[in-house]
Design a protein around this motif. Structure first.
Motif, PDB file in Angstrom:
ATOM      1  N   LEU A  27       0.832  -1.214   0.000  1.00 46.99           N
ATOM      2  CA  LEU A  27       0.000   0.000   0.000  1.00 46.99           C
ATOM      3  C   LEU A  27       0.861   1.257   0.000  1.00 46.99           C
ATOM      4  O   LEU A  27       0.560   2.221  -0.711  1.00 46.99           O
ATOM      5  N   TYR A  28       1.934   1.245   0.795  1.00 39.80           N
ATOM      6  CA  TYR A  28       2.838   2.393   0.782  1.00 39.80           C
ATOM      7  C   TYR A  28       3.520   2.545  -0.571  1.00 39.80           C
ATOM      8  O   TYR A  28       3.724   3.663  -1.045  1.00 39.80           O
ATOM      9  N   LEU A  30       2.209   1.716  -3.461  1.00 39.83           N
ATOM     10  CA  LEU A  30       1.195   2.304  -4.346  1.00 39.83           C
ATOM     11  C   LEU A  30       1.025   3.799  -4.085  1.00 39.83           C
ATOM     12  O   LEU A  30       0.858   4.585  -5.022  1.00 39.83           O
ATOM     13  N   LEU A  31       1.078   4.189  -2.830  1.00 38.90           N
ATOM     14  CA  LEU A  31       0.977   5.612  -2.507  1.00 38.90           C
ATOM     15  C   LEU A  31       2.151   6.397  -3.072  1.00 38.90           C
ATOM     16  O   LEU A  31       1.978   7.506  -3.597  1.00 38.90           O
ATOM     17  N   VAL A  32       3.336   5.823  -2.982  1.00 38.76           N
ATOM     18  CA  VAL A  32       4.520   6.504  -3.516  1.00 38.76           C
ATOM     19  C   VAL A  32       4.433   6.614  -5.029  1.00 38.76           C
ATOM     20  O   VAL A  32       4.737   7.670  -5.603  1.00 38.76           O
ATOM     21  N   VAL A  33       3.989   5.558  -5.694  1.00 37.52           N
ATOM     22  CA  VAL A  33       3.842   5.604  -7.152  1.00 37.52           C
ATOM     23  C   VAL A  33       2.817   6.661  -7.552  1.00 37.52           C
ATOM     24  O   VAL A  33       3.040   7.452  -8.474  1.00 37.52           O
ATOM     25  N   ALA A  34       1.683   6.697  -6.871  1.00 35.33           N
ATOM     26  CA  ALA A  34       0.659   7.704  -7.176  1.00 35.33           C
ATOM     27  C   ALA A  34       1.184   9.112  -6.915  1.00 35.33           C
ATOM     28  O   ALA A  34       0.912  10.039  -7.693  1.00 35.33           O
ATOM     29  N   LEU A  69       4.763  11.285   8.832  1.00 36.03           N
ATOM     30  CA  LEU A  69       4.487  11.468  10.259  1.00 36.03           C
ATOM     31  C   LEU A  69       3.496  10.446  10.793  1.00 36.03           C
ATOM     32  O   LEU A  69       3.591  10.027  11.941  1.00 36.03           O
ATOM     33  N   GLY A  70       2.544  10.060   9.974  1.00 35.25           N
ATOM     34  CA  GLY A  70       1.506   9.151  10.448  1.00 35.25           C
ATOM     35  C   GLY A  70       1.932   7.712  10.521  1.00 35.25           C
ATOM     36  O   GLY A  70       1.653   7.032  11.495  1.00 35.25           O
ATOM     37  N   GLY A  71       2.582   7.220   9.496  1.00 34.37           N
ATOM     38  CA  GLY A  71       2.838   5.792   9.452  1.00 34.37           C
ATOM     39  C   GLY A  71       4.275   5.381   9.558  1.00 34.37           C
ATOM     40  O   GLY A  71       4.617   4.492  10.329  1.00 34.37           O
ATOM     41  N   VAL A  72       5.121   6.005   8.795  1.00 35.84           N
ATOM     42  CA  VAL A  72       6.517   5.581   8.768  1.00 35.84           C
ATOM     43  C   VAL A  72       7.167   5.806  10.117  1.00 35.84           C
ATOM     44  O   VAL A  72       7.943   4.981  10.586  1.00 35.84           O
ATOM     45  N   SER A  73       6.820   6.885  10.779  1.00 32.83           N
ATOM     46  CA  SER A  73       7.396   7.138  12.107  1.00 32.83           C
ATOM     47  C   SER A  73       6.906   6.113  13.130  1.00 32.83           C
ATOM     48  O   SER A  73       7.612   5.803  14.087  1.00 32.83           O
ATOM     49  N   LEU A  74       5.729   5.553  12.922  1.00 28.31           N
ATOM     50  CA  LEU A  74       5.236   4.516  13.819  1.00 28.31           C
ATOM     51  C   LEU A  74       6.072   3.252  13.697  1.00 28.31           C
ATOM     52  O   LEU A  74       6.351   2.578  14.688  1.00 28.31           O
TER      53      LEU A  74
END
Length: 78
Positions: A27-28, A30-34, A69-74
């Protein structure tokens, strides 16, 4: 704020189980590609949403900050 919440939810699911981790990475990806496609096609996309270029770029930068900030830092926290 919604981007941070969604990104946190994706990374939380990824932390639950190794199988979910692969889904979260996909999913990440896909987000980066978009996100990259939105940067590359900015001249075609910004008029479609009827926003000025500076506002469009601000939204893209804000989206990237929300994901980090939301996901990668987690995932980086113990």
């Amino acid at each position: 704020m919604t981007g941070c919440i969604a990104s946190s939810l994706i990374s939380w699911f990824g932390a639950l189980h190794p199988g979910c981790f692969r889904v979260a990475v996909a999913l990440y990806a896909l987000l980066v590609v978009a996100w990259v496609l939105c940067w590359l096609a900015d001249d075609a996309i910004a008029p479609f949403f009827k926003v000025r270029d500076i506002n469009y770029y601000a939204c893209l930068i804000g989206f990237a900050v929300a994901v980090v900030l939301g996901g990668v830092s987690l995932w980086l926290s113990p």
